[in-house]
Design a protein around this motif. Structure first.
Motif, PDB file in Angstrom:
ATOM      1  N   ILE A   1       0.830  -1.207   0.000  1.00 58.49           N
ATOM      2  CA  ILE A   1       0.000   0.000   0.000  1.00 58.49           C
ATOM      3  C   ILE A   1       0.861   1.252   0.000  1.00 58.49           C
ATOM      4  N   MET A   2       1.900   1.255   0.820  1.00 61.86           N
ATOM      5  CA  MET A   2       2.723   2.457   0.983  1.00 61.86           C
ATOM      6  C   MET A   2       3.479   2.819  -0.290  1.00 61.86           C
ATOM      7  N   LYS A   3       3.930   1.837  -1.057  1.00 61.95           N
ATOM      8  CA  LYS A   3       4.679   2.188  -2.265  1.00 61.95           C
ATOM      9  C   LYS A   3       3.773   2.891  -3.276  1.00 61.95           C
ATOM     10  N   ALA A   4       2.507   2.535  -3.289  1.00 62.03           N
ATOM     11  CA  ALA A   4       1.562   3.228  -4.163  1.00 62.03           C
ATOM     12  C   ALA A   4       1.244   4.622  -3.629  1.00 62.03           C
ATOM     13  N   ILE A   5       1.084   4.731  -2.323  1.00 65.60           N
ATOM     14  CA  ILE A   5       0.795   6.038  -1.721  1.00 65.60           C
ATOM     15  C   ILE A   5       1.920   7.018  -2.005  1.00 65.60           C
ATOM     16  N   VAL A   6       3.158   6.567  -1.843  1.00 64.41           N
ATOM     17  CA  VAL A   6       4.317   7.441  -2.108  1.00 64.41           C
ATOM     18  C   VAL A   6       4.330   7.869  -3.568  1.00 64.41           C
ATOM     19  N   SER A   7       4.135   6.928  -4.479  1.00 65.43           N
ATOM     20  CA  SER A   7       4.155   7.235  -5.916  1.00 65.43           C
ATOM     21  C   SER A   7       3.073   8.231  -6.293  1.00 65.43           C
ATOM     22  N   VAL A   8       1.863   7.996  -5.808  1.00 70.88           N
ATOM     23  CA  VAL A   8       0.726   8.837  -6.178  1.00 70.88           C
ATOM     24  C   VAL A   8       0.792  10.203  -5.507  1.00 70.88           C
ATOM     25  N   ALA A   9       1.092  10.233  -4.219  1.00 72.37           N
ATOM     26  CA  ALA A   9       1.108  11.496  -3.488  1.00 72.37           C
ATOM     27  C   ALA A   9       2.176  12.447  -4.028  1.00 72.37           C
ATOM     28  N   LEU A  10       3.367  11.941  -4.283  1.00 71.76           N
ATOM     29  CA  LEU A  10       4.441  12.777  -4.806  1.00 71.76           C
ATOM     30  C   LEU A  10       4.109  13.281  -6.209  1.00 71.76           C
ATOM     31  N   SER A  11       3.562  12.411  -7.042  1.00 71.18           N
ATOM     32  CA  SER A  11       3.197  12.800  -8.404  1.00 71.18           C
ATOM     33  C   SER A  11       2.086  13.843  -8.390  1.00 71.18           C
ATOM     34  N   MET A  12       1.101  13.662  -7.523  1.00 74.49           N
ATOM     35  CA  MET A  12      -0.011  14.615  -7.447  1.00 74.49           C
ATOM     36  C   MET A  12       0.461  15.971  -6.945  1.00 74.49           C
ATOM     37  N   LEU A  13       1.360  15.970  -5.961  1.00 71.87           N
ATOM     38  CA  LEU A  13       1.858  17.228  -5.410  1.00 71.87           C
ATOM     39  C   LEU A  13       2.635  18.022  -6.459  1.00 71.87           C
ATOM     40  N   LEU A  14       3.462  17.341  -7.244  1.00 71.15           N
ATOM     41  CA  LEU A  14       4.320  18.034  -8.198  1.00 71.15           C
ATOM     42  C   LEU A  14       3.643  18.293  -9.542  1.00 71.15           C
ATOM     43  N   CYS A  15       2.866  17.310 -10.026  1.00 72.66           N
ATOM     44  CA  CYS A  15       2.341  17.413 -11.393  1.00 72.66           C
ATOM     45  C   CYS A  15       0.832  17.258 -11.524  1.00 72.66           C
ATOM     46  N   GLY A  16       0.122  17.062 -10.427  1.00 76.76           N
ATOM     47  CA  GLY A  16      -1.334  17.000 -10.505  1.00 76.76           C
ATOM     48  C   GLY A  16      -1.908  15.604 -10.597  1.00 76.76           C
ATOM     49  N   ILE A  17      -3.247  15.545 -10.630  1.00 77.52           N
ATOM     50  CA  ILE A  17      -3.973  14.291 -10.493  1.00 77.52           C
ATOM     51  C   ILE A  17      -3.788  13.353 -11.682  1.00 77.52           C
ATOM     52  N   ASP A  18      -3.708  13.889 -12.909  1.00 74.07           N
ATOM     53  CA  ASP A  18      -3.576  13.008 -14.073  1.00 74.07           C
ATOM     54  C   ASP A  18      -2.279  12.203 -14.025  1.00 74.07           C
ATOM     55  N   ILE A  19      -1.179  12.868 -13.735  1.00 74.48           N
ATOM     56  CA  ILE A  19       0.105  12.165 -13.632  1.00 74.48           C
ATOM     57  C   ILE A  19       0.101  11.227 -12.431  1.00 74.48           C
ATOM     58  N   ALA A  20      -0.593  11.611 -11.372  1.00 75.59           N
ATOM     59  CA  ALA A  20      -0.703  10.743 -10.198  1.00 75.59           C
ATOM     60  C   ALA A  20      -1.387   9.433 -10.560  1.00 75.59           C
ATOM     61  N   TYR A  21      -2.439   9.512 -11.370  1.00 73.47           N
ATOM     62  CA  TYR A  21      -3.137   8.304 -11.813  1.00 73.47           C
ATOM     63  C   TYR A  21      -2.233   7.424 -12.673  1.00 73.47           C
ATOM     64  N   VAL A  22      -1.513   8.038 -13.599  1.00 71.29           N
ATOM     65  CA  VAL A  22      -0.611   7.275 -14.462  1.00 71.29           C
ATOM     66  C   VAL A  22       0.499   6.633 -13.633  1.00 71.29           C
ATOM     67  N   ALA A  23       1.049   7.400 -12.692  1.00 75.37           N
ATOM     68  CA  ALA A  23       2.092   6.852 -11.817  1.00 75.37           C
ATOM     69  C   ALA A  23       1.552   5.692 -10.995  1.00 75.37           C
ATOM     70  N   GLY A  24       0.322   5.835 -10.506  1.00 74.45           N
ATOM     71  CA  GLY A  24      -0.295   4.756  -9.739  1.00 74.45           C
ATOM     72  C   GLY A  24      -0.447   3.489 -10.563  1.00 74.45           C
ATOM     73  N   ILE A  25      -0.881   3.639 -11.811  1.00 70.66           N
ATOM     74  CA  ILE A  25      -1.030   2.487 -12.704  1.00 70.66           C
ATOM     75  C   ILE A  25       0.317   1.813 -12.944  1.00 70.66           C
ATOM     76  N   PHE A  26       1.365   2.612 -13.166  1.00 77.27           N
ATOM     77  CA  PHE A  26       2.686   2.035 -13.404  1.00 77.27           C
ATOM     78  C   PHE A  26       3.247   1.381 -12.146  1.00 77.27           C
ATOM     79  N   CYS A  27       2.887   1.897 -10.982  1.00 76.72           N
ATOM     80  CA  CYS A  27       3.292   1.260  -9.732  1.00 76.72           C
ATOM     81  C   CYS A  27       2.642  -0.123  -9.615  1.00 76.72           C
ATOM     82  N   ILE A  28       1.376  -0.215  -9.987  1.00 77.56           N
ATOM     83  CA  ILE A  28       0.663  -1.495  -9.968  1.00 77.56           C
ATOM     84  C   ILE A  28       1.261  -2.471 -10.977  1.00 77.56           C
ATOM     85  N   ILE A  29       1.562  -1.974 -12.174  1.00 77.15           N
ATOM     86  CA  ILE A  29       2.191  -2.817 -13.197  1.00 77.15           C
ATOM     87  C   ILE A  29       3.546  -3.325 -12.704  1.00 77.15           C
ATOM     88  N   GLY A  30       4.299  -2.433 -12.039  1.00 79.62           N
ATOM     89  CA  GLY A  30       5.581  -2.847 -11.476  1.00 79.62           C
ATOM     90  C   GLY A  30       5.415  -3.942 -10.435  1.00 79.62           C
TER      91      GLY A  30
END
Length: 246
Positions: free
Chosen positions: A90-119
């Protein structure tokens, strides 16, 4: 500090802190790409594999359902090991999404979350053989959409309580995710095309990864979840025997 300048909604939906600060498009996309790539490599850290090898000197992929995830860890090594795996996934996804959302917004956060799941499911560190991604997906939804996560969690718990199948709860909550997301996001920003595509992809990806569970449910061979303490598995017995012999 940023709350004094921007609201959380502005940061989330208008390109993150980088977008709001007026950086160049090239720099914004460069950071976004790095965040997505980093999310994949972070997702590739499989805590089930690491904990099974470090704590029990076994590979979880050789026991039970051979899936490197929380449920198989619980059945093979017990609730403590499963809890550690759940927290890590859970935490590895939270870190990926939260950091992406803070820096680049919700769309990139979603893409980062998907790639975290694929990883997580196809980890580069473990010959692309990982888990089924539900716990990591839960972390993504929790970080990006806390209210949506709550509704999905209720569905998950109700289905598991009714059927005693973790897999059934995982599948149903994932399938309801796009619908609940669309219902929650109506104003003022609504749901973006990226969010819609990622939510549908997540639902179908979780469904596909649980295709064997679906077959076992239909054939009546799927193992039911129990809150009672499990009988030690062969893997756990072998691990304890190895510790005594050493």
């Amino acid at each position: 500090m940023y709350n004094a300048l921007y609201s959380m909604s502005e940061i989330k939906f208008l390109g993150g802190l980088l977008g709001l600060s007026g950086v160049s498009t090239v720099l914004w996309w460069s950071v976004a790409a790095l965040l997505v790539i980093a999310a994949y490599f972070l997702g590739s850290i499989n805590f089930a594999i690491y904990i099974s090898k470090a704590a029990y000197h076994k590979d979880i992929r050789e026991y039970g359902s051979k899936n490197a995830g929380m449920t198989n860890m619980m059945r093979t090594f017990g609730t403590k090991a499963a809890a550690l795996v759940l927290f890590g996934d859970i935490m590895k996804a939270i870190v990926s999404v939260a950091l992406s959302m803070l820096l680049c917004g919700i769309d990139i956060a979603y893409v980062a979350g998907i790639f975290c799941i694929i990883g997580h499911c196809f980890p580069v560190y473990y010959k692309f053989k990982g888990g089924k991604g539900f716990a990591t997906a839960a972390g993504m939804v929790l970080a990006a959409e806390p209210l949506v996560f709550l509704f999905c969690l209720i569905i998950f718990l109700l289905v598991v309580l009714a059927t005693k199948f973790i897999s059934a709860g995982s599948i149903m909550s994932a399938l309801f995710f796009p619908l609940i997301l669309n219902m929650v996001h109506r104003a003022p920003f609504g749901i973006s095309l990226t969010m819609a595509i990622c939510s549908v992809f997540l639902a179908l990806f979780i469904l596909f990864n649980h295709r064997e569970n679906i077959a076992r449910i239909l054939s009546g061979t799927e193992k039911k979840f129990s809150f009672k303490k499990s009988v030690p598995s062969d893997a756990e017995k072998e691990s304890k025997k190895d510790e005594k012999d050493s």
